[in-house]
Design a protein around this motif. Structure first.
Motif, PDB file in Angstrom:
ATOM      1  N   PRO A  87      -2.958   6.210  -5.713  1.00 11.63           N
ATOM      2  CA  PRO A  87      -2.669   5.398  -5.367  1.00 11.63           C
ATOM      3  C   PRO A  87      -0.970   4.609  -5.165  1.00 11.63           C
ATOM      4  CG  PRO A  87      -2.222   6.091  -7.455  1.00 11.63           C
ATOM      5  CD  PRO A  87      -2.947   6.816  -7.294  1.00 11.63           C
ATOM      6  N   ARG A  88      -1.793   3.543  -4.573  1.00 11.44           N
ATOM      7  CA  ARG A  88       0.367   2.932  -4.575  1.00 11.44           C
ATOM      8  C   ARG A  88       0.791   2.802  -4.958  1.00 11.44           C
ATOM      9  NH1 ARG A  88      -0.223  -0.224   1.665  1.00 11.44           N
ATOM     10  NH2 ARG A  88      -1.745  -0.855   0.620  1.00 11.44           N
ATOM     11  N   VAL A  89       2.050   2.055  -5.008  1.00 12.91           N
ATOM     12  CA  VAL A  89       2.164   1.215  -6.535  1.00 12.91           C
ATOM     13  C   VAL A  89       3.222   1.166  -5.887  1.00 12.91           C
ATOM     14  CG1 VAL A  89       3.449   2.480  -8.656  1.00 12.91           C
ATOM     15  CG2 VAL A  89       2.056   3.474  -8.301  1.00 12.91           C
ATOM     16  N   ASP A 107      -0.791  -2.189  -7.103  1.00 12.09           N
ATOM     17  CA  ASP A 107      -1.322  -1.736  -6.096  1.00 12.09           C
ATOM     18  C   ASP A 107      -1.756  -1.661  -4.068  1.00 12.09           C
ATOM     19  OD1 ASP A 107      -3.367  -3.916  -5.616  1.00 12.09           O
ATOM     20  OD2 ASP A 107      -5.215  -2.117  -7.223  1.00 12.09           O
TER      21      ASP A 107
END
Length: 321
Positions: A87-89, A107
């Motif tokens: 997942p993008r952080v 996110d």
């Protein structure tokens, strides 16, 4: 010092005057930049022609805006920030004039969170993320403390200072240490876990307004105090090995280049000036005046320095000797 030419200059329009600008200082997210104005933190992705021949000068893609309540005095990127894998952080800490340290987590879709990590009793001058795991945030304040916070908001350490704390730095090669610079010209290193001082450096000049720990050489520290910059080698002496006048009406900030450890940028003066010194070649590589200035930051992989200004982000690609 003879003056030499820089390679390229770029500017990007902003919706308001830019108070702070910060490139993400990690290789995996080095394309990201945060721009703080009076009402928001804007996140953008930027690429340069030197990286991609298809880019015309600078490619600037706005990604996200985070609105805030008062003027931001400091901000820093988390090493957990990564938008290239799932997942993008995105994670960023910042300090506002209300004396609180906050953490943005996103996110980049629907889940944006802002939480208070901690609070000082006076103005916060600098914040910094622990560079290896990003589990701790340090903040230096006019209240004569440097405090360390966990991401759960619990205080992990508190260092009592003898003058306002103007800068705080971690170093990836020295994970157990933290560097804190005080306005009276003293720079101290502490062991984070025991909270005991390890060593100190002395500029013998006041006021010290900024200091930086060199990424490419952990023995090297720079500071600006009064009108001069100072360079220390911590393996040799607690006194500066070199110093030179940078701005005749006073210095404001100093930053080592992330990719070339012999380039040193300073801001200060009236009208505001940006200078880049090539320490190795004993040259003033860049000397320019601006209508306004805010923040100072280097790209992680490129000798590109950014500074905020009058509704613009200014960027210079600095000549390498």
């Amino acid at each position: 010092m003879p003056e030499t030419r820089f390679k390229s200059y770029y500017s990007v329009e902003a919706h308001d005057n830019v108070h702070l600008v910060e490139f993400c200082p990690y290789d995996w997210s080095s394309q990201l930049i945060a721009v703080a104005t009076a009402t928001r933190i804007s996140i953008a992705s930027c690429r340069f022609q030197v990286e991609d021949p298809d880019v015309d000068g600078v490619g600037w893609e706005p990604l996200r805006d985070f609105h805030h309540g008062s003027r931001i005095s400091a901000m820093a990127w988390s090493p957990e920030t990564n938008l290239t894998s799932m997942p993008r952080v995105l994670r960023l800490c910042f300090a506002e004039n209300d004396k609180k340290v906050r953490l943005i987590s996103s996110d980049m879709k629907d889940d944006d969170q802002v939480q208070v990590l901690g609070e000082h009793r006076d103005y916060i001058n600098c914040v910094s993320f622990q560079p290896d795991q990003g589990a701790l945030v340090a903040s230096a304040s006019d209240d004569l403390t440097c405090q360390v916070w966990g991401l759960d908001g619990q205080q992990a350490a508190c260092f009592t200072l003898t003058a306002p704390g103007m800068a705080v730095c971690w170093h990836p090669q020295e994970p157990g240490k933290i560097m804190v610079a005080e306005k009276k010209g003293i720079i101290r290193f502490y062991h984070v876990q025991t909270q005991q001082p390890i060593m100190s450096l002395d500029c013998s000049h006041i006021p010290l307004l900024s200091a930086d720990w060199c990424l490419g050489n952990s023995l090297r520290v720079a500071a600006v105090a009064g009108t001069d910059w100072f360079i220390f080698d911590t393996s040799r002496s607690s006194r500066p090995l070199e110093n030179e006048q940078a701005h005749d009406t006073g210095c404001r900030a100093v930053k080592w280049c992330q990719s070339q450890d012999y380039l040193l940028a300073t801001t200060g003066g009236r009208p505001p000036q940006l200078k880049v010194f090539n320490i190795k070649a004993n040259q003033l590589t860049l000397n320019t005046e601006l209508e306004a200035s805010g923040g100072l930051s280097w790209h992680f992989r490129l000798p590109i320095v950014a500074i905020g200004g009058d509704c613009k982000v200014h960027l210079w690609h600095v000549e390498i000797a």
